[in-house]
Design an enzyme around this catalytic site. Structure first.
Site, PDB file in Angstrom:
ATOM      1  CG  ASP A 166      -0.156  -0.031   2.529  1.00 31.34           C
ATOM      2  OD1 ASP A 166       0.887  -0.699   2.591  1.00 31.34           O
ATOM      3  OD2 ASP A 166      -0.601   0.595   3.513  1.00 31.34           O
ATOM      4  NE  ARG A 181       0.461   4.392   6.363  1.00 31.03           N
ATOM      5  CZ  ARG A 181      -0.444   4.978   5.599  1.00 31.03           C
ATOM      6  NH1 ARG A 181      -0.341   6.250   5.286  1.00 31.03           N
ATOM      7  NH2 ARG A 181      -1.478   4.283   5.139  1.00 31.03           N
ATOM      8  CG  ASP A 182       3.656   2.732  11.683  1.00 31.66           C
ATOM      9  OD1 ASP A 182       3.078   3.404  10.798  1.00 31.66           O
ATOM     10  OD2 ASP A 182       3.314   2.739  12.877  1.00 31.66           O
ATOM     11  CD  GLU A 183      -0.866   0.715   6.476  1.00 35.83           C
ATOM     12  OE1 GLU A 183      -1.920   0.277   6.005  1.00 35.83           O
ATOM     13  OE2 GLU A 183      -0.729   1.890   6.860  1.00 35.83           O
ATOM     14  CG  ASP A 187      -4.432  -0.454  -1.428  1.00 35.64           C
ATOM     15  OD1 ASP A 187      -5.398  -0.868  -0.751  1.00 35.64           O
ATOM     16  OD2 ASP A 187      -3.735   0.510  -1.078  1.00 35.64           O
ATOM     17  CD1 TRP A 197      -8.513  -4.006   1.052  1.00 32.06           C
ATOM     18  CD2 TRP A 197     -10.505  -3.069   0.588  1.00 32.06           C
ATOM     19  NE1 TRP A 197      -8.349  -2.634   1.049  1.00 32.06           N
ATOM     20  CE2 TRP A 197      -9.550  -2.040   0.771  1.00 32.06           C
ATOM     21  CE3 TRP A 197     -11.809  -2.722   0.281  1.00 32.06           C
ATOM     22  CZ2 TRP A 197      -9.874  -0.683   0.668  1.00 32.06           C
ATOM     23  CZ3 TRP A 197     -12.140  -1.377   0.178  1.00 32.06           C
ATOM     24  CH2 TRP A 197     -11.189  -0.372   0.364  1.00 32.06           C
ATOM     25  CD  GLU A 238      -2.991   6.522   2.796  1.00 31.96           C
ATOM     26  OE1 GLU A 238      -3.508   5.517   3.325  1.00 31.96           O
ATOM     27  OE2 GLU A 238      -2.074   7.177   3.332  1.00 31.96           O
ATOM     28  CG  HIS A 297      -1.327   4.804  -0.775  1.00 31.07           C
ATOM     29  ND1 HIS A 297      -0.523   4.764   0.332  1.00 31.07           N
ATOM     30  CD2 HIS A 297      -2.383   4.011  -0.488  1.00 31.07           C
ATOM     31  CE1 HIS A 297      -1.074   3.982   1.250  1.00 31.07           C
ATOM     32  NE2 HIS A 297      -2.200   3.494   0.766  1.00 31.07           N
TER      33      HIS A 297
END
Length: 864
Positions: free
Chosen positions: A459, A463-465, A472, A529, A741, A762
């Site tokens: 995605d 960052r912390d992901e 997506d 999703w 994003e 994104h």
């Protein structure tokens, strides 16, 4: 005619260490107009014997393997020649060497080995180890192969030299079920007599911190372990195996810590010179701890690995109002910094990355809990060169602290560069037009795909992901398959989707699943999703013609639709339960991205209908006649239920939004006679909103197509060319070099949106590029794998020219059109051999074209 190209194998760039026992072959032919393939011969050389197999067929893409299945380690060569309608054969293609990997669990003698340190050393901050072993080579080596993977990440050296050029290997798969290994030809690394093999280890996804809100460590295991098997074949037929086993030794390396989110700390004072070379004294090293791994879970790759594909120099060295020194690379990218530096022992260089600046300073709040910081402690040994090994960052800016010397001079000398990393896919698609802002938008889409196709389709990369959100890639799949050959990578990821799917058919929100998911994202069904299980395989089938992939994913797709059918119940409406809906539409508040204007259950039921229809199509392709009939009936029933619940009059829906009408039109959810009225209402909404976008993740890929289909091409252009926020071009006018994003990740006053979801890289909203390719330029598949091609340009928006080129499985398809001041439209197209095409110009009868180049004249037609 020219000879066929060298055969390609499955979706591999280099077919060494492959896992397919009966690999399919493809080739391209550059033939004169009028020539058609009627047959082919494949020459397979195995064990020194040649076997020629003749086949009467026009097929040239993913044709069946012509002989006995490959055996483990077997190396064969194949070449092909083709026959025309006159019975004459071409010459033979250049040969392709194919080598199988280790295909049987019993082929593996290696076991995982890592440091055997005290239990307290297995804390979250455990220092990664180096592991090594010395061995002897006794005889003339004719071949040597290294099969390698790890719990964590690895980089292997033999005799002091790096093996391979891949990065972040073995990548991230559903580790308990599938751990990928790579195969390396290391024949040239060996020498007679004493040799040594060693490996760096890093946390990566396996052991490093994963997840947001602080995340968790040691999620797949607490060990960092190498699993490697070096097989040496001698001229006299002997085979020697040097595998990871208790004879290996371990020691702390100079990497103090590493992680995807937080970066890498490296202390060059702790470097061990010559540790992977023969003759090194490892007396102070400790015996390894031996772990366990079921060899049945070790799988060969289906696509290429991650590699460095580019290097970028800074375009400016900034001094911020606070006195910080910041490098601007001019492009938001994904990768790592590399430095060359000279200084005193103990000098420390700290590199902090960020995507954006605010008020003249590097702005790191969008990173959330990701430190994204690399630290290098100098050894004081002259010029030192360093790049982190086991991390990656999403960044445009690097804050540099502690640089010993003149940073400006170092940058001018090329001593600081950004190395771009992503899965090393082949570029296959291009677009260009007369509007520079659209060209920049398209470039931004390409850069966001590069940054987020790092082993899995993520995605965001900063960052912390950084996880594989299924929605997506579901919406971005068509654009991805045009821009790059991502068939192997996404096919592998879809296997993980099936592996992570729950027994009841639930598809996780992201794949691979983070085992601590229950802390913040419990696995539960979600429209858009979960539909990736159906819609992405169908997209890949349309673009690559891969029926075997479709068959492999069919049980997963079927389980998903059956689950939604149970959830919807007899009324066929999916109108209960948690949904993300039209995620991040521009009306959603900063702190609630799911609070879209469109009824989330309208969105859910629409996707239920569409996936049921696509599943029926899949069943038809696969010869599952009963299923095809069953799911076609189900799709019809859901469509009628949608109409009963959500259609409130001709051309009116309960949710009076851009997304609702785009779904209704694109998914054929309203009676045929009302499609036009829905399109007209959609056009009214767009115009009433000042031609600003009103859609989120699920509506955005469909809205321009819905307008185009219903005769509102001019409105589609007005929407796509809008520059005010929210719009596709608003970020471009703000200097964006990737897709954001949020439509307003950066607000008009130059400050960052206060919401948590403010990634500046994104790809989801970049799904509009598929419309640019198919409608603005005008090239699309009309049959699976581009066996038939549709050229259907629809100029508008004041554009005076556009062009697109796509390397299909058969060769390059291209179109270029120019609109003269008098309205004359000149269109040039290229049709690759082995295909046919239809040229559809507005106001003219469509024409069928054969292979070759063609020019056609037409007239511009009013888009409405």
């Amino acid at each position: 005619m020219t000879d066929p190209t060298r055969p390609s194998v499955e979706h591999h760039r280099v077919p060494i260490g492959i896992g397919e026992r009966r690999p399919r072959l493809s080739w391209r032919v550059d033939a004169p107009p009028g020539w058609h393939q009627t047959g082919y011969e494949i020459d397979v050389v195995r064990d020194g014997r040649s076997t020629v197999v003749a086949v009467d067929s026009p097929d040239q893409v993913l044709v069946p393997w012509p002989g006995e299945p490959l055996r483990s380690r077997e190396r064969v060569t194949v070449r092909v020649r083709v026959r025309g309608a006159d019975g004459a054969y071409s010459g033979w293609s250049p040969p392709t060497a194919i080598e199988a990997g280790l295909l049987e669990p019993g082929d593996w003698r290696a076991v995982p080995v890592g440091a055997d340190w005290p239990e307290e050393a297995e804390s979250d901050e455990r220092r990664p180890a180096l592991v090594r072993r010395a061995f002897e080579v006794g005889g003339e080596v004719v071949a040597a192969r290294l099969y390698a993977t790890a719990h964590g990440l690895y980089e292997i050296e033999i005799n002091g030299r790096r093996v391979g050029d891949d990065a972040m290997s073995p990548g991230w798969t559903a580790y308990p079920q599938r751990l990928r290994y790579y195969t390396y030809d290391v024949t040239g690394h060996l020498r007679a007599g004493a040799n040594a093999i060693g490996s760096w280890l890093g946390d990566g996804w396996y052991r490093g911190r994963l997840g947001w809100r602080g995340g968790f460590r040691n999620l797949f295991g607490a060990d960092l372990s190498l699993l490697a098997q070096l097989e040496i074949t001698y001229a006299d037929g002997r085979r020697q195996v040097v595998a990871t086993d208790p004879r290996w030794r371990a020691a702390p390396g100079p990497i103090v810590r590493s992680g995807n989110y937080d970066g890498e700390v490296y202390d060059a004072r702790d470097e061990l010179t010559g540790w992977s070379a023969p003759g090194y004294d490892d007396e102070g090293w400790t015996p390894v701890r031996v772990g366990q791994r079921d060899p049945a879970t070790l799988v060969a790759p289906m696509g290429p690995p991650v590699r460095a594909t580019d290097e970028i120099r800074p375009v400016a060295v900034l001094r911020t109002p606070g006195g910080r020194r910041v490098l601007d690379f001019g492009q938001n990218l994904v990768g790592r910094p590399r430095i060359r530096v000279r200084g005193a022992r103990g000098d420390t260089v700290t590199l902090r990355t960020a995507e954006v600046m605010q008020d003249g300073e590097v702005y790191r709040r969008p990173l959330r809990d990701a430190e994204s910081t690399d630290v290098y402690v100098l050894a004081g040994a002259g010029v030192e060169e360093w790049e982190p090994r086991f991390t990656f960052h999403g960044f445009r800016y690097v804050d540099v602290d502690g640089w010993p010397g003149d940073l400006d001079a170092a940058v001018a000398a090329g001593d600081v560069v950004a190395r771009v990393y992503h899965t090393d896919m082949t570029r296959t698609g291009w677009f260009e037009c007369s509007e520079p802002l659209l060209n920049r938008l398209h470039d931004n889409v390409v850069w966001s795909m590069r940054g987020n196709f790092l082993d899995i389709p993520t995605d965001c990369p900063q960052r912390d992901e950084r996880v594989g959100w299924t929605g997506d890639i579901q919406v971005f799949g068509p654009t991805a398959a045009y821009l790059y050959d991502c068939a192997g990578m996404l096919a592998s990821w879809l296997v993980d989707v099936a592996a992570e799917q729950l027994p009841d058919g639930t598809v996780p929100w992201y794949v691979p699943v983070i085992p601590a998911h229950h802390m913040w994202t419990p696995i539960r069904p979600g429209a858009g999703w979960g539909d990736v299980a159906v819609l992405l395989p169908w997209t890949l089938y349309e673009r690559y013609g891969d029926v075997a992939m479709l068959a492999r994913q069919y049980p997963s797709a079927k389980a998903w639709v059956d689950l939604v059918d149970r959830l919807a119940g007899p009324d066929h409406l999916w109108d209960e339960g948690f949904q993300l809906g039209d995620w991040l539409d521009p009306s959603a508040p900063a702190d609630d991205p799911a609070a879209a204007a469109t009824d989330r259950y309208l969105v859910a039921t629409a996707h239920f209908a569409w996936s049921a229809r696509r599943l029926a199509d899949m069943a038809g392709v696969l010869g599952e006649a009963a299923d095809a009939e069953r799911y076609a009936r189900l799709a019809g029933a859901v469509r009628r239920a949608f109409q009963r619940r959500y259609v409130v009059g001709p051309g009116r829906l309960t949710s009076d939004t851009q997304t609702a009408y785009a779904l209704a039109v694109a998914f054929d959810l309203v009676p045929a006679g009302e499609i036009g009225a829905c399109g007209a209402r959609l056009a009214e909404l767009v115009a009433a909103g000042g031609n600003r976008i009103g859609t989120g993740f699920l509506g955005t890929p469909l809205v321009a197509d819905a307008l185009t289909r219903t005769g509102h091409l001019d409105t589609a252009y007005d929407l796509v060319l809008q520059r005010d926020c929210p719009s596709w071009l608003y970020p471009v006018t703000q200097g964006a070099t990737t897709i954001w994003e949020r439509w307003d990740s950066m607000l008009t006053d130059g400050t960052v949106n206060p919401g948590q979801m403010t990634s500046f890289n994104h790809y989801a909203f970049g799904a509009v590029a598929d419309w640019l390719h198919r409608t603005v330029a005008g090239v699309a598949p009309a049959a699976p794998g581009y066996r038939e091609i549709l050229f259907r340009p629809r100029p508008g928006g004041g554009l005076t020219h556009a062009s697109a080129a796509h390397d299909t499985p058969y060769g390059r398809a291209a179109i270029a059109w120019v609109l003269a001041a008098d309205g004359t439209l000149t269109v040039d197209v290229t049709v690759p051999s082995g295909t046919t095409a239809v040229l559809d110009l507005a106001g003219q009868e469509p024409r069928t074209l054969g292979p070759g180049t063609h020019r056609e004249l037409g007239k511009a037609i009013d888009g409405n």
